[in-house]
Design a protein around this motif. Sequence first.
Motif, PDB file in Angstrom:
ATOM      1  N   LEU A 112       0.834  -1.207   0.000  1.00 24.09           N
ATOM      2  CA  LEU A 112       0.000   0.000   0.000  1.00 24.09           C
ATOM      3  C   LEU A 112       0.871   1.260   0.000  1.00 24.09           C
ATOM      4  N   GLY A 113       2.026   1.162  -0.625  1.00 25.77           N
ATOM      5  CA  GLY A 113       2.943   2.288  -0.643  1.00 25.77           C
ATOM      6  C   GLY A 113       2.334   3.537  -1.265  1.00 25.77           C
ATOM      7  N   LYS A 114       1.539   3.364  -2.329  1.00 25.62           N
ATOM      8  CA  LYS A 114       0.925   4.522  -2.989  1.00 25.62           C
ATOM      9  C   LYS A 114      -0.126   5.167  -2.104  1.00 25.62           C
ATOM     10  N   GLU A 115      -0.885   4.372  -1.365  1.00 23.80           N
ATOM     11  CA  GLU A 115      -1.929   4.917  -0.505  1.00 23.80           C
ATOM     12  C   GLU A 115      -1.348   5.584   0.744  1.00 23.80           C
ATOM     13  N   LEU A 116      -0.346   4.963   1.360  1.00 28.50           N
ATOM     14  CA  LEU A 116       0.160   5.456   2.639  1.00 28.50           C
ATOM     15  C   LEU A 116       1.240   6.515   2.489  1.00 28.50           C
ATOM     16  N   LYS A 117       1.947   6.488   1.371  1.00 31.16           N
ATOM     17  CA  LYS A 117       2.942   7.524   1.062  1.00 31.16           C
ATOM     18  C   LYS A 117       3.952   7.744   2.186  1.00 31.16           C
ATOM     19  N   GLY A 118       4.476   6.631   2.685  1.00 30.29           N
ATOM     20  CA  GLY A 118       5.534   6.719   3.685  1.00 30.29           C
ATOM     21  C   GLY A 118       5.072   6.895   5.108  1.00 30.29           C
ATOM     22  N   GLU A 119       3.755   6.932   5.346  1.00 29.68           N
ATOM     23  CA  GLU A 119       3.245   7.089   6.710  1.00 29.68           C
ATOM     24  C   GLU A 119       3.156   5.726   7.385  1.00 29.68           C
ATOM     25  N   LEU A 120       3.732   5.617   8.566  1.00 27.52           N
ATOM     26  CA  LEU A 120       3.654   4.370   9.323  1.00 27.52           C
ATOM     27  C   LEU A 120       2.287   4.285   9.979  1.00 27.52           C
ATOM     28  N   SER A 121       1.555   3.228   9.695  1.00 28.16           N
ATOM     29  CA  SER A 121       0.163   3.114  10.124  1.00 28.16           C
ATOM     30  C   SER A 121      -0.021   1.986  11.124  1.00 28.16           C
ATOM     31  N   SER A 122      -1.075   2.158  11.936  1.00 27.72           N
ATOM     32  CA  SER A 122      -1.543   1.047  12.774  1.00 27.72           C
ATOM     33  C   SER A 122      -2.518   0.216  11.953  1.00 27.72           C
ATOM     34  N   PHE A 123      -2.714  -1.045  12.337  1.00 26.86           N
ATOM     35  CA  PHE A 123      -3.648  -1.871  11.579  1.00 26.86           C
ATOM     36  C   PHE A 123      -4.200  -2.982  12.462  1.00 26.86           C
TER      37      PHE A 123
END
Length: 976
Positions: A112-123
């Motif tokens: 999901l690199g295009k969607e998150l654009k480098g943001e570290l997310s919780s899941f």
Amino acid sequence: MYRKPFFLCLFLLSFLLEAQQPVSVHLTEKDGLPDKEFYNIIEDSKGFIWLTADKGLFRYDGKIFKNYSNPEKRGLSVFEPVEDYLGRVWCNNISGQFFYVENDQLVTFIDLGKELKGELSSFLVTKKHLIVFTKFKIYYVNLLSKEVILKFTTEFQYGPPITSNETILFGNCKSLFSLNTKEEKEELLQFNFSVPKENRGNAINQKTELFQLKSLLFSRENYKKVNTFFKLDIDTNTQVEVKGLEELKNNENLKFFENDGQLWVATNNGVFVFSFKNDLFKLEKHFLQEYFVTKVIKDKDDNFWLTTLNNGVFVMPNIHVEHLNVSEENSNISCLEKIDNNTLLFGTNKGDIVFYDTKKHEEYFIDLPLAERVSAIKYHPEKELIYISKDVSGFLMDYNTKRIESIKNFFTAKSFSIIDHKDLLFVNYANASLITGSDFNKVNKEISANKRAYTSFYSLISKTTYVAFVDDLRAYDDQWKPNNIRYKDQSIFALSLSETPNGIVWVGTFKEGVFGIKNNEVVYHFTTENGLISNRIEKIKADQNNLWVAADNGIQVIDVETNKIKTLTKRDGVVSYDISGIEILENKVYFSSNKGIFCIDKVKAFKPEKQPKVYFNQVEINEQEVALKSDYTLNYNQNSIKFGFNVNGFQFNQKGKYAYRLLGLNDDWITTETGINSVKYNSLSAGNYTFQVKPVLDVESEENCVEELKFSISRPFWKTWWFMSGISILVLGSTVLYFRRKIKKKEQQRQIEVKQLSLDNELIALKLENLRSQMNPHFIFNALNSIQEYIVLNQKILATIYLGKFADLIRTYLNHSTKGKITLQEEIDSLEMYLELEKLRFEDKLNYTITTSGSLKPDQVNIPTMLIQPYVENALKHGLLHRKDNRILEISFFINEDSNTVRCLITDNGVGREKAEEFKARSHKNHKSFATKATQDRLALLNYGKQKQIGITITDLFEAEKPTGTKVDITIPFTK
């Protein structure tokens, strides 16, 4: 008399919260930890510990850390370990990739690199979706189709979700959402946070994080790096700011964890522990202040795991084993004494004594003269006096006034004992002495002089004094009459003494465990055979019906009524095994050591024993690892099998063992050594087997804890009935054929032996003919005539010499005739003797030479007997005899080691074979030479059946077409 005001150091309350904290084990690279920078940690449903770190994803099974990676992963670091309902562990990275572990491999799920654009997310992972939380968006990814749906967007930042039963809660500073994971149905809770006035208009930058404590819901609001905490009530749609968490106001990276109703908070400034009562938080403990702690969890065995950002992992195996943070200069403690239920007194190896308030955690120390070890201290509660012994000095202290008096008798004491609430007994390296008055510089009675003692104890119950000497344990009655206490007629070497209310005096020994003594008889004996962890005891202390035992490798408590024993080791949080004292204060037991003082909660420190679960983690067949199955069918040659097994957890593999057996081979259980978790069997015979294994701890293993694998090894094909039947028929037929062939072969062998016997007889006859040819009458006649002529001419010496040489030659020929082979040197020697006689016969008109050449010596080469002489005789008889003078005979031997042959050249300058035949015709001698025929026949016999044969070449020599002699070339194979 020496008096000195005491010097007091008081550690202020700001230090007190860190003065007593749970003991932790620091795991680093030397313990096999693969990294030092860790971001998160979970324990999965199987008991594995999963760590996300700068260097990747790791799994800990209690023994090793295993790394999971794949070629598709960008970078090393991973974050947010999550276990789904299938038991798969997920993680992600800052590049937007999401992974899970399946079949022991790291699988890439989606990028999901295009969607998150480098943001570290919780899941989170539900049964249907991967739910990804970013600051302002929430994505749903279908687990089957991998379809990505943008589910929520907001202008305010979402906080990480929390899970409660089957409900997931997440929100921001404006709204709260609830997701039912069973039905995956989202619900917007009409709950509006009241943003503080000063933050209104800037709420977009405000971070919200939810956390729970019991059934209560709280939120942390972070604005401009300042934390504010609220209690939320969903039913009334209200929030109330809570107090008591001010210590967290400026801390970062807060991770919340609940333990037994307390709130643990991991921060960049260590871990804070709060209690919550009457809507107020209260700080109870603060530890690991110097570490950036990223996460805290509690595993199934009640071990606490704390990951740090730059300092590896800490494990708190027992939060009820606590370390008193005594000042560094006073941490090496030599002896310990109880003053009251709040106060301890201890002496140091540095030479001071220290009072420690266990309630306030305040430390007061007295600076004594001379920097020497304090060897013993004792508090007399009735007189409120403290007896102090150092290595070369002693002191008396008034507890109330803290005034100090120097006492000459107290130096180098091993222990003090108060006799019947009044008198003082002290023992040291040389004697045991009693002081009965108020003058402590005066010894009133020498109990034992010039005898080293280690410790003493007075029993108020039996009014008996016990003194442990270097060679015996001695009991004294109230009249000081001694009685040696023995066990099986052997001395007891005691180090520590104590007494339980039942009147039993307990004795800790150098190497024989613990003895229980009553009425001067041993009634109990505990050793490693009945539960002790070691037979070398450092200290013991009675506590009602419990006996605390400090051994050289652990601490144990013995219930003297039930004889049950519980154990604590360093893996349980014990700070040190070098114990110098034990004291009981209310519900805690305090131990002094070379690393300070630690205390153990008498009840809570011993965690309920849980039956560990064992599983198989490896099967090897013939040194090759195979997939794990519950049943194996193996060929007859697959009979070398290794089983690997394990129990997950931090502590089991350090103190637990395994019991195993192989049904079908042996029904008896065998116990491994600690830390051994594999068993190998070699060369198993065919049959059906069941391998069983179970964990072994202090508790008895239940039958349902046994794990097993079944396997069968088939018989080799040569042991099956059809093969045995076929083999029987084949053996019977082969036996018949064998004996028929054997009979035929014997007949053939008999015929060969008959033929060989015939050849041997013929060879013997040829030898005799050859011998006759060598002893031909003409030669013998000429030799005897020469001898007769010497006698007639009265040349006795010449006659004697000639006769002797003739006899030697005859003897040599007779000796050679009995042998099949002789050395080349023996052949040369016999030719020398023969030619010397012939030279006499030729009246010295014969010149001969014999030469040899080659890498081997003539005595190293064996050739057939009676082979060369006949050709030399022919050269003399038919070639040289017809010359009148200048008779020359040359005999040369060439030894070729490479081909194992001897080449003999016999060259004469006689008249040649054609002229010799003319002379023979004139003499009317038409008979064929016996020597020539015998030699030719013998050569045929010697060459019979041989690969290398004897070769003879005779060449006539000419010069200007006139015969000048004859050359005989003989090639003879030799042996060494």
